[in-house]
Design a protein around this motif. Structure first.
Motif, PDB file in Angstrom:
ATOM      1  N   ASP A 188       0.438   3.194   2.542  1.00 52.53           N
ATOM      2  CA  ASP A 188      -0.711   3.634   3.335  1.00 52.53           C
ATOM      3  C   ASP A 188      -1.875   2.648   3.346  1.00 52.53           C
ATOM      4  OD1 ASP A 188      -1.359   4.084   0.716  1.00 52.53           O
ATOM      5  OD2 ASP A 188      -1.550   6.250   0.905  1.00 52.53           O
ATOM      6  N   THR A 189      -1.706   1.489   2.729  1.00 55.90           N
ATOM      7  CA  THR A 189      -2.738   0.453   2.779  1.00 55.90           C
ATOM      8  C   THR A 189      -2.171  -0.754   3.520  1.00 55.90           C
ATOM      9  OG1 THR A 189      -3.666   1.169   0.670  1.00 55.90           O
ATOM     10  CG2 THR A 189      -4.226  -1.051   1.395  1.00 55.90           C
ATOM     11  N   ILE A 190      -2.749  -1.040   4.676  1.00 49.92           N
ATOM     12  CA  ILE A 190      -2.327  -2.195   5.459  1.00 49.92           C
ATOM     13  C   ILE A 190      -3.555  -3.080   5.666  1.00 49.92           C
ATOM     14  CG2 ILE A 190      -1.258  -3.037   7.584  1.00 49.92           C
ATOM     15  CD1 ILE A 190       0.034  -0.287   7.933  1.00 49.92           C
ATOM     16  N   VAL A 191      -3.429  -4.329   5.257  1.00 54.20           N
ATOM     17  CA  VAL A 191      -4.556  -5.264   5.301  1.00 54.20           C
ATOM     18  C   VAL A 191      -4.162  -6.528   6.047  1.00 54.20           C
ATOM     19  CG1 VAL A 191      -6.133  -6.668   3.901  1.00 54.20           C
ATOM     20  CG2 VAL A 191      -5.438  -4.391   3.098  1.00 54.20           C
ATOM     21  N   CYS A 192      -5.000  -6.916   6.996  1.00 49.91           N
ATOM     22  CA  CYS A 192      -4.841  -8.179   7.709  1.00 49.91           C
ATOM     23  C   CYS A 192      -5.940  -9.119   7.233  1.00 49.91           C
ATOM     24  CB  CYS A 192      -4.964  -7.953   9.210  1.00 49.91           C
ATOM     25  SG  CYS A 192      -4.959  -9.481  10.174  1.00 49.91           S
ATOM     26  N   VAL A 193      -5.570 -10.332   6.857  1.00 52.47           N
ATOM     27  CA  VAL A 193      -6.541 -11.338   6.419  1.00 52.47           C
ATOM     28  C   VAL A 193      -6.498 -12.516   7.387  1.00 52.47           C
ATOM     29  CG1 VAL A 193      -7.168 -12.970   4.603  1.00 52.47           C
ATOM     30  CG2 VAL A 193      -6.385 -10.681   3.996  1.00 52.47           C
ATOM     31  N   GLY A 245       1.327  -1.160  -0.429  1.00 48.57           N
ATOM     32  CA  GLY A 245       0.773  -1.525   0.867  1.00 48.57           C
ATOM     33  C   GLY A 245       1.336  -2.813   1.404  1.00 48.57           C
ATOM     34  N   LEU A 246       0.739  -3.238   2.489  1.00 46.05           N
ATOM     35  CA  LEU A 246       1.161  -4.444   3.186  1.00 46.05           C
ATOM     36  C   LEU A 246      -0.029  -5.351   3.371  1.00 46.05           C
ATOM     37  CD1 LEU A 246       3.023  -2.419   5.880  1.00 46.05           C
ATOM     38  CD2 LEU A 246       4.107  -3.610   4.004  1.00 46.05           C
ATOM     39  N   LEU A 247       0.214  -6.622   3.209  1.00 46.65           N
ATOM     40  CA  LEU A 247      -0.803  -7.645   3.427  1.00 46.65           C
ATOM     41  C   LEU A 247      -0.212  -8.645   4.402  1.00 46.65           C
ATOM     42  CD1 LEU A 247      -3.431  -9.230   2.621  1.00 46.65           C
ATOM     43  CD2 LEU A 247      -2.065 -10.270   0.807  1.00 46.65           C
TER      44      LEU A 247
END
Length: 196
Positions: free
Chosen positions: A98-103, A64-66
């Motif tokens: 398929d996992t994209i997370v914005c913090v 995924g992407l963070l």
């Protein structure tokens, strides 16, 4: 940050004085998390304070992407950064991410409203790091007190595989909109420019 220290004694004609010296030793070398490192284990929040999300669970067994942004509803984050990842979600999925997370260092209610405004549901999870503990563990905090009232996140993006950081993109000034944008990350993945 950990400290390794030693006690040093200095002698003078009139007294003996002791003092403690300490050297800052960052978990990831220079302070910013490095490619090949494991993501730190912290709790973030989704939509409201009762919905706790463990950072280790986000990418366990997944690619995924963070990405981190200085603040929800700020111009660059709202006009370019988050929308870019929302729009590119299907492109990343085709490549197996398929996992994209914005913090962001905001409260979970603000994050929920921001995600809703940008139709991020099902594409990008917008998670709150209200006390910036996760951001600081990454070594990516930036003092924006003068403009945003407190310490915030530098603008960055990471490619993550089973909690291992494969690539880090940190904006040189912490706020710009260049290397951490979705198109830059997509290009790096397509080129295979990732840590082994």
């Amino acid at each position: 940050m950990f400290h390794l220290g030693k006690t040093v004694q200095l002698s003078t004609a009139t007294a003996v004085r002791s003092f403690h010296t300490s050297k800052a030793v960052f978990l990831f070398g220079s302070g910013v998390i490095k490619e090949g490192a494991t993501l730190p284990n912290h709790t973030l929040f989704e939509n409201e304070p009762k919905n706790k999300v463990n950072t280790k669970d986000l990418f366990a067994g997944k690619k995924g992407l963070l990405f981190g942004v200085p603040g929800a509803f700020t111009p660059g984050c709202s006009k370019t950064h988050l929308p870019g990842y929302v729009n590119a979600a299907s492109d990343f999925k085709k490549l197996g991410y398929d996992t994209i997370v914005c913090v962001t260092v905001n409260d979970p209610f603000v994050c929920q409203a921001w995600a809703k405004e940008h139709k991020a549901e099902g594409k990008v999870r917008v998670l709150a790091d209200p006390d910036a503990k996760f951001t600081k563990a990454l070594g990516l905090e930036k003092d924006m007190t003068a403009v945003l009232g407190n310490v915030r996140s530098s603008r960055y993006a990471m490619v993550v595989d089973d909690n291992k950081v494969k690539k880090v993109f940190v904006e040189p000034d912490g706020t710009g909109l260049t290397c951490s944008l979705s198109n830059s990350v997509l290009d790096a993945i397509k080129k295979g420019d990732l840590a082994k």
